[in-house]
Design a protein around this motif. Structure first.
Motif, short mmCIF file in Angstrom:
data_model
loop_
_atom_site.label_atom_id
_atom_site.label_comp_id
_atom_site.label_asym_id
_atom_site.label_seq_id
_atom_site.Cartn_x
_atom_site.Cartn_y
_atom_site.Cartn_z
N ARG A 177 0.84 -1.22 0.02
CA ARG A 177 -0.05 0.10 -0.02
C ARG A 177 0.66 1.33 0.11
O ARG A 177 0.45 2.26 0.07
N HIS A 216 -9.16 -0.99 6.89
CA HIS A 216 -10.07 -1.05 5.67
C HIS A 216 -11.04 -2.33 5.62
O HIS A 216 -12.02 -2.29 5.33
N GLU A 253 -3.15 1.47 -2.89
CA GLU A 253 -2.83 2.30 -2.07
C GLU A 253 -3.89 2.92 -1.05
O GLU A 253 -3.59 3.57 -0.10
N MET A 254 -5.05 2.82 -1.78
CA MET A 254 -6.29 3.37 -0.82
C MET A 254 -7.03 2.73 0.11
O MET A 254 -7.54 3.28 0.74
N GLU A 303 -12.86 5.22 1.71
CA GLU A 303 -12.86 4.55 0.45
C GLU A 303 -13.90 3.63 -0.01
O GLU A 303 -14.22 3.63 -1.14
N LEU A 341 -15.41 6.89 -6.69
CA LEU A 341 -13.72 6.73 -6.52
C LEU A 341 -13.26 7.61 -7.75
O LEU A 341 -13.71 7.04 -8.83
N LEU A 368 -7.21 7.73 -10.31
CA LEU A 368 -6.25 8.53 -9.58
C LEU A 368 -5.22 8.91 -10.48
O LEU A 368 -5.08 8.19 -11.54
N TRP A 414 -0.36 12.50 3.36
CA TRP A 414 -1.48 11.77 2.49
C TRP A 414 -2.95 11.86 3.16
O TRP A 414 -3.87 12.05 2.51
N ARG A 446 -7.23 14.26 0.96
CA ARG A 446 -8.91 14.33 0.64
C ARG A 446 -9.35 15.47 0.95
O ARG A 446 -10.27 16.37 0.36
N ARG A 472 -1.80 9.20 -4.63
CA ARG A 472 -2.86 8.25 -4.63
C ARG A 472 -3.40 7.95 -3.35
O ARG A 472 -4.60 7.41 -3.27
N LYS A 473 -2.52 7.63 -2.41
CA LYS A 473 -3.07 7.16 -1.06
C LYS A 473 -4.10 7.94 -0.66
O LYS A 473 -5.19 7.79 -0.05
N GLY A 525 -6.06 9.80 -2.69
CA GLY A 525 -7.15 9.87 -3.52
C GLY A 525 -6.74 11.06 -4.66
O GLY A 525 -7.73 11.56 -5.12
#
Ligand SMILES: [Zn+2]
Ligand SMILES: [Zn+2]
Length: 566
Positions: free
Chosen positions: A188, A264, A302-303, A309, A318, A321, A501, A505, A537-538, A540
């Protein structure tokens, strides 16, 4: 031994020479050699003894040391010094803020030979009473010892990346019939890693386990291992390892389980079952299958952090990315005008050669004298050189920038007429880092409100595993950037990865643009953009909200518009 490891051994040798008060000429000769190696272009492993001997500054003794390091991983001077130094004193030497001279006092005068004893001596006030130390130094040592304890066993992603990939390749080679996957935090792209985690799918568990033990430099932690989980560690570099075993038919399911973060997985609990149970029951040919079967958008690895997510994927919200190929230019870079290693021309030609449309040069501003910050005359000289290069390299374009220090009162580092001469300005804090939340936040807010700030550079000043950043009110900073249309940098240097990161968002929701900046101090530094892309990317991050995904034309008019409004 590789290039970096050799430099580190030589550095250690110099520290030990100072610690043991060896001949100053000897120390100076080693230091000179090390400086020369640090300036060296390319990899010292690829240079022959004859080639190395020609490098100015590299004397006979350091040349011998390098040859010996290359062949055996050590050299006699270092071995002798290590022999005379207790292990605990070596550890104390690694504590930030304590040079060899101070370590010598701690060791010889206070009789301290471990970090534990050092902490006790600090807490009892004994260190502060020692000549040359004082209360402030003692407090700094305490803070650094605490920080060291909290980071021990941890690795920067970029520093352990090659080791983990090489180990995976080695395992795969030893088990041609099995399938080896790297899972866990590494998969990740977490910025800091505490272990290397692998998943091995094979029908022959016995062969798998014996192949593991045959890997050189691996130690088995038998009591903490189970029938389907092997634990142990790699000894050099020291890294905790865990291997999970499964049957080939389970590979995709297990991979889904071991790549995801715990948060997650637990964010997926449905009415009837957890996602873990759901995955275990599934028959899958690929990861995408699982998302399809559950009417979810595919969540990139990564997310998979449990940061909302899953809800986005359920709602079909989503975004696509950011990818490396979306980046059209490279902003925030240094040249020999300040503390960079390569000239403006080299930085530009290399960037162009990589296929980018533009380069943003932002050397240090005048207050950063320790980093060769630019006096006003030098700014003018650089800008004239940029004009000439732009003629020559068109349609490639170099933008005139500066990394302006944010001074303690929040103002920028030049008078307005100089600030106006730049196409863009990265505003960053580099000094007086010891601030509490309100002061740090106010300082940044003042800089954000300055109409000349285009990009806020490395917002917290943190250096991962080395020093904590100053505390800031992230929401207030991001909100102000939204209001003033200031871009926030994701500094892609693996030590920084700042903006964190976890705030990407929120910044995107406020409409703030981010920029993936390598902060390159040499041509090869551009490669760090990869780490910035992963971190983006992590969080978003999309191409649409990435400043340096704009084409050369687009970013030209972006900078022009901003300047017109300032
Ligand atoms: Zn900086
Ligand atoms: Zn910089």
């Amino acid at each position: 031994m590789d290039h970096k490891a050799i430099l580190n051994r030589l550095k250690l040798c110099i520290q030990l020479l100072e610690l043991h008060e060896e001949n100053p000429f000897k120390i100076r000769s080693y230091q000179g050699g090390l400086n020369a190696l640090e300036r060296l272009d390319g990899d010292l492993m690829e240079l022959s003894e004859q080639e190395l001997a020609k490098v100015p500054g590299i004397g006979k003794s350091i040349l011998e040391a390098i040859q010996s390091l290359k062949s055996s991983g050590s050299f006699s001077t270092l071995d002798a010094l290590l022999e005379q130094t207790p292990t605990g004193v070596l550890e104390i030497l690694q504590v930030k803020g304590l040079g060899p001279k101070k370590v010598q006092v701690v060791w010889k005068e206070l009789g301290i030979t471990s970090t534990h004893e050092l902490m006790e001596a600090c807490q009892s006030g004994k260190v502060a009473q020692t000549k040359g130390f004082g209360e402030k130094t003692q407090e700094t040592i305490i803070q650094n010892l605490l920080f060291k304890a909290s980071t021990s066993g941890k690795w920067l992603y970029a520093d352990i990346e090659e080791t983990i990939l090489a180990l995976a390749a080695q395992l795969q080679q030893g088990l041609p019939k099995a399938q080896v996957r790297v899972v866990g935090d590494f998969a990740r792209r977490m910025e800091i890693l505490t272990e290397g985690e692998f998943l091995i799918a094979s029908e022959d568990l016995v062969a798998t386990k014996s192949s593991l033990i045959q890997v050189e430099g691996i130690v088995w932690d038998k009591p903490n291992s189970g029938p389907m989980t092997w634990r142990g560690k790699l000894t050099d570099p020291e890294l905790q390892l865990v291997c999970h075993f499964c049957k080939e038919a389970e590979l995709v399911c297990k991979e889904l389980l071991f790549v995801a973060s715990k948060a997650h997985l637990s964010s997926w609990i449905t009415e009837e079952e957890t996602v873990g149970e759901k995955i275990r029951k599934s028959t899958l040919a690929s990861e995408a299958d699982f998302f399809d079967q559950n009417n979810l958008q595919f969540i990139p690895r990564e997310m998979r952090e449990g940061m909302g997510e899953v809800e986005l994927a359920k709602a079909g919200m989503l975004p696509r990315l950011l990818e490396n190929s979306d980046l059209k230019g490279i902003l925030h870079n240094h040249s020999t005008y300040s503390d960079g290693k390569h000239t403006l021309r080299q930085m530009a030609e290399y960037c162009k050669g990589l296929g980018y449309d533009y380069l943003g040069i932002s050397d240090h501003s005048r207050t950063a004298s320790y980093a060769g910050g630019l006096e006003i005359e030098k700014v003018a000289k650089q800008q004239a050189e940029i004009d000439a290069l732009n003629q020559e390299l068109a349609p490639f374009r170099i933008f005139k920038g500066i990394e302006s220090d944010i001074l303690p009162d929040g103002s920028l580092d030049y008078p307005a007429e100089v600030l106006r001469s730049f196409d863009f300005i990265v505003s960053s804090v580099h000094s007086v880092l010891n601030m509490e939340l309100k002061r740090a936040t106010d300082r940044l807010l003042t800089a954000i409100h300055n109409p000349y700030t285009t990009i806020l550079g490395h917002p917290t000043g943190r250096l991962l595993l080395r020093r904590e950043g100053y505390p800031i009110d992230h929401k207030a900073i991001i909100d102000a950037c939204a209001e003033k249309q200031v871009v926030i940098e994701i500094n892609a240097n693996p030590w920084r990865l700042d903006l964190d990161w976890r705030w990407v968002r929120y910044a995107m929701e406020q409409g703030v643009m981010l920029s993936i900046n390598p902060d390159a101090h040499e041509m090869e530094g551009y490669a760090d953009m990869q780490y910035g892309v992963w971190i983006g990317r992590k969080g978003g991050l999309t191409k649409e909200l990435t400043l340096n995904a704009l084409s050369g034309m687009e970013i030209t008019s972006y900078f022009e518009k901003r300047k017109a409004n300032s």
